[in-house]
Write a protein that holds these residues in place. Structure first.
Motif, PDB file in Angstrom:
ATOM      1  N   PHE A  67       0.792  -1.387   0.228  1.00 32.12           N
ATOM      2  CA  PHE A  67      -0.058  -0.454  -0.469  1.00 32.12           C
ATOM      3  C   PHE A  67       1.182   1.244  -0.152  1.00 32.12           C
ATOM      4  O   PHE A  67       1.415   1.542   0.483  1.00 32.12           O
ATOM      5  CB  PHE A  67      -0.846  -0.264   1.126  1.00 32.12           C
ATOM      6  CG  PHE A  67      -1.757  -1.172   1.503  1.00 32.12           C
ATOM      7  CD1 PHE A  67      -2.327  -1.693   0.120  1.00 32.12           C
ATOM      8  CD2 PHE A  67      -1.650  -1.677   2.730  1.00 32.12           C
ATOM      9  CE1 PHE A  67      -3.314  -2.382   0.405  1.00 32.12           C
ATOM     10  CE2 PHE A  67      -3.246  -3.037   2.730  1.00 32.12           C
ATOM     11  CZ  PHE A  67      -3.414  -3.661   0.957  1.00 32.12           C
ATOM     12  N   THR A  74      -6.278   4.616  -7.188  1.00 37.94           N
ATOM     13  CA  THR A  74      -6.972   4.033  -6.926  1.00 37.94           C
ATOM     14  C   THR A  74      -7.286   3.356  -5.349  1.00 37.94           C
ATOM     15  O   THR A  74      -6.087   3.404  -4.507  1.00 37.94           O
ATOM     16  CB  THR A  74      -6.263   2.619  -7.029  1.00 37.94           C
ATOM     17  OG1 THR A  74      -6.337   3.034  -8.469  1.00 37.94           O
ATOM     18  CG2 THR A  74      -7.233   0.838  -7.216  1.00 37.94           C
ATOM     19  N   CYS A  76      -8.206   0.612  -2.324  1.00 42.40           N
ATOM     20  CA  CYS A  76      -8.594  -1.140  -2.142  1.00 42.40           C
ATOM     21  C   CYS A  76      -9.820  -0.730  -1.016  1.00 42.40           C
ATOM     22  O   CYS A  76      -9.008  -0.787  -0.179  1.00 42.40           O
ATOM     23  CB  CYS A  76      -7.364  -1.452  -1.924  1.00 42.40           C
ATOM     24  SG  CYS A  76      -7.256  -3.239  -1.469  1.00 42.40           S
ATOM     25  N   ILE A  78     -10.241  -3.332   2.069  1.00 42.82           N
ATOM     26  CA  ILE A  78      -9.860  -3.897   2.714  1.00 42.82           C
ATOM     27  C   ILE A  78     -10.947  -5.609   2.633  1.00 42.82           C
ATOM     28  O   ILE A  78     -10.626  -6.256   2.284  1.00 42.82           O
ATOM     29  CB  ILE A  78      -9.316  -3.868   3.708  1.00 42.82           C
ATOM     30  CG1 ILE A  78      -7.928  -3.082   3.144  1.00 42.82           C
ATOM     31  CG2 ILE A  78      -8.143  -5.067   4.162  1.00 42.82           C
ATOM     32  CD1 ILE A  78      -6.794  -3.789   2.396  1.00 42.82           C
ATOM     33  N   PHE A 114     -11.061  -8.265  -0.763  1.00 42.07           N
ATOM     34  CA  PHE A 114     -11.412  -6.969  -1.284  1.00 42.07           C
ATOM     35  C   PHE A 114     -11.535  -6.698  -2.307  1.00 42.07           C
ATOM     36  O   PHE A 114     -12.699  -7.933  -3.212  1.00 42.07           O
ATOM     37  CB  PHE A 114     -10.321  -6.769  -1.066  1.00 42.07           C
ATOM     38  CG  PHE A 114      -9.089  -7.292  -1.820  1.00 42.07           C
ATOM     39  CD1 PHE A 114      -9.251  -7.501  -3.781  1.00 42.07           C
ATOM     40  CD2 PHE A 114      -8.127  -8.994  -1.662  1.00 42.07           C
ATOM     41  CE1 PHE A 114      -8.589  -7.516  -4.297  1.00 42.07           C
ATOM     42  CE2 PHE A 114      -7.681  -9.772  -2.681  1.00 42.07           C
ATOM     43  CZ  PHE A 114      -7.598  -9.139  -3.585  1.00 42.07           C
ATOM     44  N   SER A 115     -12.040  -5.439  -2.676  1.00 44.80           N
ATOM     45  CA  SER A 115     -12.367  -4.803  -3.850  1.00 44.80           C
ATOM     46  C   SER A 115     -11.619  -3.429  -4.285  1.00 44.80           C
ATOM     47  O   SER A 115     -11.356  -2.816  -3.267  1.00 44.80           O
ATOM     48  CB  SER A 115     -14.030  -4.177  -3.721  1.00 44.80           C
ATOM     49  OG  SER A 115     -14.581  -3.790  -2.659  1.00 44.80           O
ATOM     50  N   PHE A 116     -12.506  -2.593  -5.177  1.00 47.67           N
ATOM     51  CA  PHE A 116     -11.322  -1.205  -5.645  1.00 47.67           C
ATOM     52  C   PHE A 116     -12.271   0.069  -6.381  1.00 47.67           C
ATOM     53  O   PHE A 116     -13.752  -0.602  -6.346  1.00 47.67           O
ATOM     54  CB  PHE A 116      -9.932  -1.655  -6.248  1.00 47.67           C
ATOM     55  CG  PHE A 116      -9.767  -2.758  -6.597  1.00 47.67           C
ATOM     56  CD1 PHE A 116      -8.195  -2.579  -5.700  1.00 47.67           C
ATOM     57  CD2 PHE A 116      -9.676  -4.103  -6.629  1.00 47.67           C
ATOM     58  CE1 PHE A 116      -7.700  -4.216  -5.969  1.00 47.67           C
ATOM     59  CE2 PHE A 116      -9.499  -5.627  -6.739  1.00 47.67           C
ATOM     60  CZ  PHE A 116      -8.154  -4.609  -6.375  1.00 47.67           C
ATOM     61  N   LEU A 150      -3.497   2.487  -3.798  1.00 53.08           N
ATOM     62  CA  LEU A 150      -2.398   1.589  -4.290  1.00 53.08           C
ATOM     63  C   LEU A 150      -1.993   2.042  -5.706  1.00 53.08           C
ATOM     64  O   LEU A 150      -2.763   3.213  -5.964  1.00 53.08           O
ATOM     65  CB  LEU A 150      -3.595   0.677  -5.009  1.00 53.08           C
ATOM     66  CG  LEU A 150      -4.012  -0.776  -3.433  1.00 53.08           C
ATOM     67  CD1 LEU A 150      -4.605  -1.716  -4.915  1.00 53.08           C
ATOM     68  CD2 LEU A 150      -2.965  -1.158  -3.444  1.00 53.08           C
ATOM     69  N   PHE A 155      -2.488  -2.190  -8.596  1.00 55.14           N
ATOM     70  CA  PHE A 155      -3.451  -2.350  -8.612  1.00 55.14           C
ATOM     71  C   PHE A 155      -3.386  -3.585  -9.580  1.00 55.14           C
ATOM     72  O   PHE A 155      -4.874  -4.577  -9.439  1.00 55.14           O
ATOM     73  CB  PHE A 155      -4.141  -1.163  -8.814  1.00 55.14           C
ATOM     74  CG  PHE A 155      -5.797  -1.071  -9.732  1.00 55.14           C
ATOM     75  CD1 PHE A 155      -6.791  -1.728  -8.900  1.00 55.14           C
ATOM     76  CD2 PHE A 155      -5.716  -1.316 -11.517  1.00 55.14           C
ATOM     77  CE1 PHE A 155      -7.671  -2.286  -9.521  1.00 55.14           C
ATOM     78  CE2 PHE A 155      -6.570  -0.683 -11.976  1.00 55.14           C
ATOM     79  CZ  PHE A 155      -8.127  -1.769 -11.623  1.00 55.14           C
ATOM     80  N   LEU A 158      -3.103  -7.048  -8.094  1.00 58.93           N
ATOM     81  CA  LEU A 158      -4.187  -7.749  -7.007  1.00 58.93           C
ATOM     82  C   LEU A 158      -5.398  -7.814  -8.029  1.00 58.93           C
ATOM     83  O   LEU A 158      -6.143  -8.362  -8.172  1.00 58.93           O
ATOM     84  CB  LEU A 158      -4.648  -6.239  -6.221  1.00 58.93           C
ATOM     85  CG  LEU A 158      -3.246  -6.011  -4.972  1.00 58.93           C
ATOM     86  CD1 LEU A 158      -3.689  -5.374  -3.925  1.00 58.93           C
ATOM     87  CD2 LEU A 158      -3.604  -8.086  -3.865  1.00 58.93           C
ATOM     88  N   ALA A 159      -5.827  -6.902  -9.211  1.00 62.96           N
ATOM     89  CA  ALA A 159      -6.334  -7.134  -9.283  1.00 62.96           C
ATOM     90  C   ALA A 159      -6.644  -8.128 -10.515  1.00 62.96           C
ATOM     91  O   ALA A 159      -7.299  -8.709 -11.324  1.00 62.96           O
ATOM     92  CB  ALA A 159      -7.422  -5.720 -10.187  1.00 62.96           C
TER      93      ALA A 159
END
Length: 251
Positions: A67, A74, A76, A78, A114-116, A150, A155, A158-159
């Motif tokens: 992070f 972006t 995140c 958590i 998690f999401s963004f 992020l 990003f 993780l995505a």
């Protein structure tokens, strides 16, 4: 595998011992009230649980270097994921962040905790961060959301990151992955069977075959067609038959 090193994470300096709730912080001016100490204890507990689940989902030992402390475009979230990992959907996440200037889109991954949320700039993302981070969210029933910045590189990692098939098999006993289980020609035959079934169903109902009669729905990054009954992805329950393509499975 050793347990995740929570002491390297940004939330590490937490005292979650059994009597931490009752310990009074020393201060020259004033001490926290009992209610405030309890609230702080609960916040620390929720934060620790959220970051620990994040580390487990990515098989990480620490969030060090993941992070960014500086505002980035972006965010995140958590502890808000899609599918079995949480209660998030694109529409509900958009309810939270679309009110902020510069909001562009949300991104979710199936069965990740998690999401963004993406913004035009870091400054615009910071406004949302300050308003949402560690605060109850009405859209999700008062759930506390924990948010990090992020970089573009992290990003993308993780995505787009997908675990190796060997890792999936190791973590899912009884599940076997068979690549190319059906051939291309078999795939075409199955899809043609579905299309033929759709045409028969439409003829029986006297419905003209047009775009509105096609019951394919786009859910995240895949297309879904329901038979018999639909599945409501918002409530996570079986829906009615109005969104089903047919009451019977294709022959």
């Amino acid at each position: 595998m050793s347990s995740p090193d929570l002491h390297e994470a940004p939330f590490a300096a937490l005292d979650l011992s059994s009597d931490s709730e009752h310990s009074t912080p020393q201060s020259d001016s004033e001490a926290l009230s009992r209610r405030e100490r309890k609230a702080q204890f609960r916040l620390n507990k929720h934060r620790t649980d959220a970051y620990a689940a994040f580390l487990r989902s990515e098989n990480l030992q620490s969030t060090a270097h993941l992070f960014d402390p500086r505002p980035r475009k972006t965010l995140c979230i958590i502890n808000l994921g899609l599918g079995a990992a949480g209660c998030a959907t694109s529409s509900r996440l958009e309810q939270v962040f679309s009110a902020f200037a510069g909001f562009e889109r949300v991104v979710l991954k199936h069965n990740k905790p998690f999401s963004f949320a993406r913004f035009r700039s870091g400054d615009e993302a910071k406004v949302a961060y300050d308003a949402v981070h560690e605060k109850p969210c009405d859209v999700f029933g008062g759930k506390l959301l924990f948010i990090e910045y992020l970089t573009h590189v992290q990003f993308a990692r993780l995505a787009d990151h997908e675990p190796q098939s060997s890792q999936v098999l190791d973590e899912s006993r009884g599940l076997f992955y068979v690549p190319d289980f059906i051939t291309k020609s078999e795939e075409q035959m199955i899809m043609q069977s579905i299309r033929d079934d759709e045409e028969r169903e439409l003829r029986m109902r006297g419905i003209q075959n047009d775009a509105q009669s096609d019951k394919w729905f786009k859910i995240q990054d895949r297309f879904v067609k329901h038979y018999g009954h639909s599945f409501d992805y918002h409530t996570k329950h079986v829906g009615d038959a109005s969104l089903a393509a047919s009451l019977e499975l294709p022959a």
